[in-house]
Design a protein around this motif. Structure first.
Motif, PDB file in Angstrom:
ATOM      1  N   LEU A 174       1.128  -3.498 -12.992  1.00 21.63           N
ATOM      2  CA  LEU A 174       2.212  -4.349 -12.519  1.00 21.63           C
ATOM      3  C   LEU A 174       3.570  -3.685 -12.711  1.00 21.63           C
ATOM      4  CD1 LEU A 174       3.139  -7.018 -11.324  1.00 21.63           C
ATOM      5  CD2 LEU A 174       3.084  -8.003 -13.633  1.00 21.63           C
ATOM      6  N   GLU A 175       3.723  -2.910 -13.771  1.00 18.27           N
ATOM      7  CA  GLU A 175       5.017  -2.275 -14.041  1.00 18.27           C
ATOM      8  C   GLU A 175       5.403  -1.303 -12.931  1.00 18.27           C
ATOM      9  OE1 GLU A 175       7.190  -3.162 -16.371  1.00 18.27           O
ATOM     10  OE2 GLU A 175       5.703  -4.734 -16.757  1.00 18.27           O
ATOM     11  N   LYS A 176       4.440  -0.602 -12.387  1.00 16.08           N
ATOM     12  CA  LYS A 176       4.710   0.321 -11.276  1.00 16.08           C
ATOM     13  C   LYS A 176       5.222  -0.453 -10.066  1.00 16.08           C
ATOM     14  CE  LYS A 176       2.439   3.564  -8.122  1.00 16.08           C
ATOM     15  NZ  LYS A 176       1.160   4.229  -7.760  1.00 16.08           N
ATOM     16  N   ILE A 177       4.562  -1.561  -9.765  1.00 17.20           N
ATOM     17  CA  ILE A 177       4.980  -2.385  -8.625  1.00 17.20           C
ATOM     18  C   ILE A 177       6.362  -2.969  -8.860  1.00 17.20           C
ATOM     19  CG2 ILE A 177       4.481  -4.561  -7.425  1.00 17.20           C
ATOM     20  CD1 ILE A 177       1.541  -3.865  -7.576  1.00 17.20           C
ATOM     21  N   LYS A 178       6.626  -3.410 -10.089  1.00 15.51           N
ATOM     22  CA  LYS A 178       7.944  -3.966 -10.413  1.00 15.51           C
ATOM     23  C   LYS A 178       9.049  -2.937 -10.170  1.00 15.51           C
ATOM     24  CE  LYS A 178       6.937  -7.546 -13.842  1.00 15.51           C
ATOM     25  NZ  LYS A 178       7.167  -7.979 -15.243  1.00 15.51           N
ATOM     26  N   ARG A 179       8.789  -1.695 -10.515  1.00 20.34           N
ATOM     27  CA  ARG A 179       9.818  -0.665 -10.335  1.00 20.34           C
ATOM     28  C   ARG A 179      10.139  -0.473  -8.857  1.00 20.34           C
ATOM     29  NH1 ARG A 179      10.058   5.552 -12.784  1.00 20.34           N
ATOM     30  NH2 ARG A 179      12.296   5.823 -12.364  1.00 20.34           N
ATOM     31  N   TYR A 180       9.111  -0.476  -8.020  1.00 20.94           N
ATOM     32  CA  TYR A 180       9.325  -0.335  -6.570  1.00 20.94           C
ATOM     33  C   TYR A 180      10.094  -1.522  -6.000  1.00 20.94           C
ATOM     34  CZ  TYR A 180       6.457   3.794  -5.499  1.00 20.94           C
ATOM     35  OH  TYR A 180       5.979   5.077  -5.386  1.00 20.94           O
ATOM     36  N   LEU A 181       9.804  -2.718  -6.495  1.00 14.75           N
ATOM     37  CA  LEU A 181      10.433  -3.919  -5.951  1.00 14.75           C
ATOM     38  C   LEU A 181      11.843  -4.150  -6.468  1.00 14.75           C
ATOM     39  CD1 LEU A 181       7.442  -6.442  -6.038  1.00 14.75           C
ATOM     40  CD2 LEU A 181       8.579  -5.557  -3.994  1.00 14.75           C
TER      41      LEU A 181
ATOM     42  N   GLU B 120      17.198   2.199  -5.936  1.00 16.64           N
ATOM     43  CA  GLU B 120      17.463   3.637  -5.938  1.00 16.64           C
ATOM     44  C   GLU B 120      16.161   4.433  -6.064  1.00 16.64           C
ATOM     45  OE1 GLU B 120      20.243   5.211  -5.284  1.00 16.64           O
ATOM     46  OE2 GLU B 120      21.135   3.239  -4.908  1.00 16.64           O
ATOM     47  N   TYR B 121      15.270   3.953  -6.915  1.00 14.56           N
ATOM     48  CA  TYR B 121      13.977   4.619  -7.077  1.00 14.56           C
ATOM     49  C   TYR B 121      13.168   4.540  -5.794  1.00 14.56           C
ATOM     50  CZ  TYR B 121       9.235   5.554  -8.746  1.00 14.56           C
ATOM     51  OH  TYR B 121       7.974   6.067  -8.904  1.00 14.56           O
ATOM     52  N   LEU B 122      13.141   3.353  -5.193  1.00 13.45           N
ATOM     53  CA  LEU B 122      12.407   3.177  -3.937  1.00 13.45           C
ATOM     54  C   LEU B 122      12.994   4.051  -2.841  1.00 13.45           C
ATOM     55  CD1 LEU B 122      10.298   1.792  -2.176  1.00 13.45           C
ATOM     56  CD2 LEU B 122      11.854  -0.142  -1.919  1.00 13.45           C
ATOM     57  N   SER B 123      14.305   4.118  -2.765  1.00 11.17           N
ATOM     58  CA  SER B 123      14.965   4.945  -1.750  1.00 11.17           C
ATOM     59  C   SER B 123      14.600   6.415  -1.911  1.00 11.17           C
ATOM     60  CB  SER B 123      16.486   4.781  -1.839  1.00 11.17           C
ATOM     61  OG  SER B 123      16.876   3.460  -1.545  1.00 11.17           O
TER      62      SER B 123
ATOM     63  N   ARG C 253       0.806  -1.214   0.000  1.00  8.94           N
ATOM     64  CA  ARG C 253       0.000   0.000   0.000  1.00  8.94           C
ATOM     65  C   ARG C 253       0.847   1.276   0.000  1.00  8.94           C
ATOM     66  NH1 ARG C 253      -5.236  -1.526   1.241  1.00  8.94           N
ATOM     67  NH2 ARG C 253      -5.475  -3.588   2.186  1.00  8.94           N
ATOM     68  N   LYS C 254       1.999   1.225   0.685  1.00 10.12           N
ATOM     69  CA  LYS C 254       2.863   2.395   0.806  1.00 10.12           C
ATOM     70  C   LYS C 254       4.288   2.017   0.404  1.00 10.12           C
ATOM     71  CE  LYS C 254       0.119   4.113   4.708  1.00 10.12           C
ATOM     72  NZ  LYS C 254       0.146   4.499   6.145  1.00 10.12           N
ATOM     73  N   PRO C 255       5.142   3.003   0.082  1.00  5.84           N
ATOM     74  CA  PRO C 255       6.515   2.682  -0.316  1.00  5.84           C
ATOM     75  C   PRO C 255       7.270   1.824   0.688  1.00  5.84           C
ATOM     76  CG  PRO C 255       6.034   4.950  -0.885  1.00  5.84           C
ATOM     77  CD  PRO C 255       4.842   4.434  -0.113  1.00  5.84           C
ATOM     78  N   HIS C 256       7.065   2.046   2.014  1.00  8.99           N
ATOM     79  CA  HIS C 256       7.839   1.256   2.964  1.00  8.99           C
ATOM     80  C   HIS C 256       7.380  -0.201   3.019  1.00  8.99           C
ATOM     81  CE1 HIS C 256       4.783   3.210   5.780  1.00  8.99           C
ATOM     82  NE2 HIS C 256       4.554   1.922   5.968  1.00  8.99           N
ATOM     83  N   ASP C 257       6.187  -0.495   2.464  1.00  4.82           N
ATOM     84  CA  ASP C 257       5.736  -1.887   2.395  1.00  4.82           C
ATOM     85  C   ASP C 257       6.631  -2.702   1.465  1.00  4.82           C
ATOM     86  OD1 ASP C 257       3.586  -1.370   4.101  1.00  4.82           O
ATOM     87  OD2 ASP C 257       2.268  -0.829   2.436  1.00  4.82           O
TER      88      ASP C 257
END
Length: 247
Positions: free
Chosen positions: A174-181, A185-188, A138-142
């Protein structure tokens, strides 16, 4: 090859075990199924080894145990049969291309009880697939949490653990979720914008992730559509043939 599916209740372990097994069998692979869940009532596959032959949660609840107490007591009881299960699994590995292990619905039972830990200690280079549900993201830290939880499972069980997002057929972007996972660097960068204590903690952990993360990649799976099954088979093969480098 021994593949162990772990994950929280409702993450789809049992369904995926059955469907992935069918996929392998359709591709002319010999597959053995191991059910370690004392609480499950029905299975989508025919288990070669089934702990319910010795004890079930339902039997213990009839004796007065509550649901949680019955689960714990069932694995206390199964400790007497641990060597027997290890011997059966090792024999099945020799006779089959794949041994698929379906772990308890309550993941903590497998991770924090001696039964699960000692079983894993006695299996030769098993591959653990940690399934997590898209509803947790739900959130970036997840995203940081699920990546580190896979590391903690690796640490606890002493086995290479691959994080796998299950039920991807339910995901719109799904592509958005893949980028976060996948893009640390992007997630950070996203976590750096979160001024809460949780955001700060996740940011610092995420920056540390590349230093401690083993060479594994995230899988994206669906038992309904069989998305990712080819990739899962490839990862299992690479695990046994390239010394655990699953990048």
């Amino acid at each position: 090859m021994i593949v162990v599916f772990v994950g929280t209740a409702g993450s789809g372990k049992t369904t995926l075990t059955g469907e992935f097994g069918k996929f392998l069998e359709e591709n002319e692979k010999r597959v053995a199924y191991i059910n370690l869940d004392t609480g499950v009532k029905t299975l989508p596959y025919t288990p070669t080894v089934d702990v319910r032959e010795h004890i079930t949660v339902e039997e213990l609840m009839k004796k007065g145990y509550g649901p949680n107490g019955a689960i714990v007591e069932s694995y206390d009881f199964l400790m007497d049969y641990l060597d027997e299960y290890v011997e059966k699994i090792l024999e099945l590995e020799k006779e089959n291309d794949y041994v698929l292990i379906d772990t308890p619905g309550q993941m903590e039972t497998f991770l924090f009880h001696d039964f699960g830990v000692k079983l894993m200690e006695n299996l030769p280079t098993p591959l653990v697939v940690y399934l997590f549900d898209p509803t947790i993201l739900r959130k970036p830290h997840d995203y940081c949490f699920v990546r580190f939880f896979a590391l903690l499972i690796d640490l606890r069980l002493g086995a290479t653990t691959v994080p796998a997002l299950n039920k991807v057929d339910l995901i719109r972007d799904l592509e958005k979720i893949k980028r976060y996972l996948e893009d640390v660097e992007y997630l950070s960068a996203r976590l750096k914008l979160d001024s809460s204590m949780q955001g700060l903690l996740a940011y610092k952990l995420c920056k540390f992730l590349p230093e401690v993360s083993p060479p594994v990649r995230v899988l994206y799976l669906s038992a309904k559509t069989r998305i990712g099954f080819d990739e899962l088979e490839t990862v299992a093969y690479e695990h046994y043939c390239t010394c655990g480098d699953l990048t």
